[in-house]
Design a protein around this motif. Structure first.
Motif, short mmCIF file in Angstrom:
data_model
loop_
_atom_site.label_atom_id
_atom_site.label_comp_id
_atom_site.label_asym_id
_atom_site.label_seq_id
_atom_site.Cartn_x
_atom_site.Cartn_y
_atom_site.Cartn_z
N ALA A 1 2.50 0.13 -6.03
CA ALA A 1 1.25 -0.11 -7.07
C ALA A 1 0.07 0.58 -6.16
CB ALA A 1 1.00 -1.36 -7.61
N ALA A 2 0.01 0.16 -5.13
CA ALA A 2 -0.97 0.92 -4.14
C ALA A 2 -0.91 2.32 -4.07
CB ALA A 2 -1.07 0.03 -2.65
N TRP B 1 -1.96 3.92 -7.45
CA TRP B 1 -3.38 3.95 -7.61
C TRP B 1 -4.08 5.02 -6.63
CZ3 TRP B 1 -5.83 2.97 -11.92
CH2 TRP B 1 -4.97 2.04 -12.83
N LEU B 2 -3.70 4.92 -5.36
CA LEU B 2 -4.16 5.88 -4.38
C LEU B 2 -4.01 7.23 -4.58
CD1 LEU B 2 -6.04 5.49 -1.75
CD2 LEU B 2 -3.77 5.41 -0.41
N SER B 3 -3.08 7.69 -5.33
CA SER B 3 -2.32 8.82 -5.61
C SER B 3 -3.26 9.27 -6.80
CB SER B 3 -1.04 8.85 -6.01
OG SER B 3 -0.29 8.34 -5.23
N PHE C 1 -7.33 0.40 -2.71
CA PHE C 1 -6.61 1.61 -2.65
C PHE C 1 -7.36 2.68 -3.26
CE2 PHE C 1 -3.92 -1.63 -1.52
CZ PHE C 1 -3.39 -1.51 -0.35
N GLY C 2 -8.63 3.07 -3.08
CA GLY C 2 -9.27 4.19 -3.40
C GLY C 2 -10.87 4.08 -3.73
N LEU D 1 -2.88 7.54 1.91
CA LEU D 1 -1.84 7.77 1.19
C LEU D 1 -0.33 8.19 1.91
CD1 LEU D 1 -0.56 7.92 -1.62
CD2 LEU D 1 -1.78 10.19 -1.93
N SER D 2 -0.58 8.99 2.82
CA SER D 2 0.43 9.66 3.69
C SER D 2 1.12 8.70 4.17
CB SER D 2 -0.09 10.69 4.51
OG SER D 2 -0.71 11.81 3.80
N ALA D 3 0.50 7.58 4.87
CA ALA D 3 1.01 6.62 5.67
C ALA D 3 1.89 5.81 5.02
CB ALA D 3 -0.01 5.76 6.40
#
Length: 308
Positions: A190-191, A194-196, A40-41, A301-303
């Motif tokens: 958590a995903a 971290w993606l944030s 995730f990133g 992230l939006s999804a």
């Protein structure tokens, strides 16, 4: 294009090592890897070292959360000097195999071509230890590998970019029966975290994440991809990044996150598409794939935030 789950070899050392420790109750390495949040990133550490994993993340940051989501606990010990570490390992082995790492892969001389440090982290499962040699399952593709204690201790004591010397996990215990789908769902918060790109971890100056990292890496490759960067990407970064994204797509689809799965399913071939042009030095093509990858992180992230 239809997403097809990947099955095959690849640098999934800690996920495969965890699966060995879990034994018959082990979920798939894909689910274990997903639970660590690694897909995730993207990050460009110090503006120069790329990884297809979250900004501010390293494997150690994902392990405890992954174990909790999967329904497992383990006992962690680290530090001390070499003699104490070896004593801890001998004692732990009385109860079964021991998960060890990170270690410096360059000291694992059972692997062809390894003659000294290469600044690559790795994880193994130690099976037995006598006065001269260590017996291990090395998930790089070497079951029952035997290594002189001196080489093993050199690998285990090495100072890497994260983690502590002489770290090991033992005493693995299953505290809850968690299905793979439930483990995937439990890992979503958590995903999103971290993606944030929300982290309190100190990052080197000029470090970038997600879209900015992809754009900056594209520019750097176009300007001149040096030998070290190319080797890092074609031997490790692209391989593990594409597999992580592919496994994320598979896991998200299983858990009912259709839109998120579709976006991860776009990311995987974009990352995988870097391999051929980088090997053939067709760097403009690699840069174009990275620029197409860049906006997918915000979309994912939006999804995920929207529960789809």
């Amino acid at each position: 294009m239809q997403h097809v789950p990947y099955v095959g070899s690849g640098p999934y050392c800690y996920a495969n090592s965890f699966a060995m420790m879990f034994g018959e109750a082990a979920p798939s390495p894909a689910v274990i890897e997903f639970a660590t949040s690694s897909p995730f990133g993207m990050q460009l550490i110090g503006g120069s070292l790329p990884f297809f994993d979250p900004y501010g993340w390293d494997p150690e940051a994902g392990f405890d959360g992954a174990l909790a989501a999967l329904g497992w606990t383990s006992e962690v010990s680290k530090g001390d000097d070499a003699e104490d570490a070896l004593s801890r390992l001998r004692s732990a082995l009385k109860d079964g195999p021991v998960w060890v790492g990170p270690v410096e892969m360059g000291h694992l001389r059972h692997q062809p071509g390894m003659t000294g440090p290469i600044e690559a982290d790795h994880y193994v499962v130690v099976l037995a230890l006598d006065e001269e040699r260590v017996l291990m399952h090395d998930p790089q593709g070497y079951p029952y590998a035997s290594l002189p204690i001196g080489d093993f201790m050199a690998a285990w004591s090495a100072k890497l970019t994260y983690g502590d010397s002489f770290t090991m996990r033992s005493g693995f215990s299953r505290v809850a029966e968690v299905s793979e789908v439930d483990a995937i769902r439990a890992s979503i918060p958590a995903a999103i975290h971290w993606l944030s790109m929300v982290t309190d971890r100190a990052m080197p100056p000029r470090s970038l994440g997600n879209a900015e990292a992809a754009e900056a890496l594209a520019a750097r490759i176009e300007e001149g991809c040096d030998k070290g960067l190319r080797a890092h990407l074609i031997h490790f970064g692209v391989r593990v990044g594409a597999r992580r994204a592919a496994d994320a797509a598979t896991c998200l689809k299983r858990a009912g996150f259709a839109k998120s799965a579709a976006i991860a399913g776009e990311q995987a071939p974009l990352i995988g598409a870097l391999q051929y042009p980088l090997v053939l030095r067709r760097d403009a093509e690699a840069a174009e794939a990275l620029r197409r990858l860049a906006p997918t992180y915000d979309r994912l992230l939006s999804a995920l935030r929207g529960g789809d």
